[in-house]
Design an enzyme around this catalytic site. Structure first.
Site, PDB file in Angstrom:
ATOM      1  N   GLU A   1     -30.878  15.843 -23.690  1.00 36.55           N
ATOM      2  CA  GLU A   1     -30.407  14.763 -23.217  1.00 36.55           C
ATOM      3  C   GLU A   1     -29.000  14.290 -23.939  1.00 36.55           C
ATOM      4  O   GLU A   1     -29.193  14.121 -25.051  1.00 36.55           O
ATOM      5  CB  GLU A   1     -31.290  13.715 -23.077  1.00 36.55           C
ATOM      6  CG  GLU A   1     -31.091  12.674 -22.238  1.00 36.55           C
ATOM      7  CD  GLU A   1     -32.137  11.566 -22.218  1.00 36.55           C
ATOM      8  OE1 GLU A   1     -31.802  10.213 -21.562  1.00 36.55           O
ATOM      9  OE2 GLU A   1     -33.071  11.682 -22.612  1.00 36.55           O
TER      10      GLU A   1
ATOM     11  N   ASP B   1     -18.350  19.880 -25.439  1.00 36.97           N
ATOM     12  CA  ASP B   1     -18.608  18.546 -24.517  1.00 36.97           C
ATOM     13  C   ASP B   1     -17.196  18.262 -24.072  1.00 36.97           C
ATOM     14  O   ASP B   1     -16.213  18.306 -24.845  1.00 36.97           O
ATOM     15  CB  ASP B   1     -19.175  17.494 -25.165  1.00 36.97           C
ATOM     16  CG  ASP B   1     -19.736  16.639 -24.020  1.00 36.97           C
ATOM     17  OD1 ASP B   1     -20.482  17.169 -23.301  1.00 36.97           O
ATOM     18  OD2 ASP B   1     -19.339  15.293 -24.010  1.00 36.97           O
TER      19      ASP B   1
ATOM     20  N   LYS C   1      -5.056  30.274 -17.592  1.00 43.18           N
ATOM     21  CA  LYS C   1      -5.999  28.976 -17.885  1.00 43.18           C
ATOM     22  C   LYS C   1      -6.272  28.893 -19.225  1.00 43.18           C
ATOM     23  O   LYS C   1      -6.379  28.222 -19.895  1.00 43.18           O
ATOM     24  CB  LYS C   1      -6.838  28.787 -17.179  1.00 43.18           C
ATOM     25  CG  LYS C   1      -7.775  27.637 -17.033  1.00 43.18           C
ATOM     26  CD  LYS C   1      -8.834  27.334 -16.115  1.00 43.18           C
ATOM     27  CE  LYS C   1      -9.871  26.098 -16.720  1.00 43.18           C
ATOM     28  NZ  LYS C   1     -11.105  26.293 -15.979  1.00 43.18           N
TER      29      LYS C   1
ATOM     30  N   HIS D   1      -7.673  22.899 -22.133  1.00 40.75           N
ATOM     31  CA  HIS D   1      -8.057  21.909 -23.080  1.00 40.75           C
ATOM     32  C   HIS D   1      -9.115  22.797 -24.108  1.00 40.75           C
ATOM     33  O   HIS D   1      -8.938  22.603 -25.239  1.00 40.75           O
ATOM     34  CB  HIS D   1      -8.721  20.692 -22.693  1.00 40.75           C
ATOM     35  CG  HIS D   1      -9.980  21.033 -21.486  1.00 40.75           C
ATOM     36  ND1 HIS D   1      -9.763  21.933 -20.333  1.00 40.75           N
ATOM     37  CD2 HIS D   1     -11.144  20.718 -21.132  1.00 40.75           C
ATOM     38  CE1 HIS D   1     -10.627  21.946 -19.453  1.00 40.75           C
ATOM     39  NE2 HIS D   1     -11.651  21.272 -20.156  1.00 40.75           N
TER      40      HIS D   1
END
Length: 197
Positions: free
Chosen positions: A42, A71, A178, A183
């Site tokens: 979670e 993340d 890409k 990022h």
């Protein structure tokens, strides 16, 4: 400097797995967390950093290997940084098409000058589950939100993310290009530098 022969990537996302493996190259054997568990932790953090560390520690605990977690998400200026850490679940977990539709609806009346956005990626590498000093690398890719989807490559919000330096959407870039601009590419370049790869 950490010497790695193999690591586990804390992601079930096939797009992320493919991108990150291509960026790491053959010098490190990358295994998927899916080899060890299908259960995802979670994401209780309030930032990309917190969630990346949480996922990396969980993957290291389950696999017994050093673990790398990403993340990442889309932060839209007009929306106060949303969808942010909730990017993958922006439309209540209904997938990329629903997320993109919700974003287009939220931005439908926003003038072009106020459509700035950033793709953000935080990579967290832990040597073991209790590593007191995770390596953290952040990559930010500036762009803006289009009024309609463009392109067939990529995943997630790529069709809506305009890349000004290439005059196209992220989904219109060849995957190799890409992987040089994104990022994740920026965060991975920092990580590779830290690891001496």
């Amino acid at each position: 400097m950490i010497k790695l022969e193999q690591l586990v990537l804390a992601s079930h996302n096939a797009g992320k797995l493919k991108e990150l493996q291509a960026m790491l190259g053959a010098s490190v054997k990358v295994r998927s967390i899916g080899e060890f568990s299908q259960v995802e932790p979670e994401e209780t953090g309030l930032s990309f950093v917190e969630n990346a560390i949480l996922k990396a520690r969980n993957a290291a605990r389950l696999s017994g290997l050093p673990a790398l977690a990403d993340d990442s998400g889309l932060a839209v200026d007009f929306l106060g940084g949303a969808p942010g850490i909730y990017s993958a679940r922006y439309a209540d977990g209904r997938g990329d098409a629903a997320n993109n539709a919700k974003l287009l609806e939220a931005m439908k009346d926003v003038p072009d000058a106020e459509r700035g956005a950033q793709f953000v990626s935080v990579l967290a590498l832990v040597r073991h589950a209790d590593d007191p000093l995770p390596i953290l690398c952040e990559g930010i890719w500036e762009g803006r939100i289009l009024r309609e989807a463009r392109g067939a490559h990529g995943f997630g919000y790529d069709p809506l993310f305009w890349v000004p330096e290439r005059d196209c959407s992220s989904a219109e870039l060849a995957p190799e290009e890409k992987n040089r601009l994104s990022h994740r590419a920026r965060a991975m370049a920092l990580l590779k530098q830290r690891l001496g790869l």
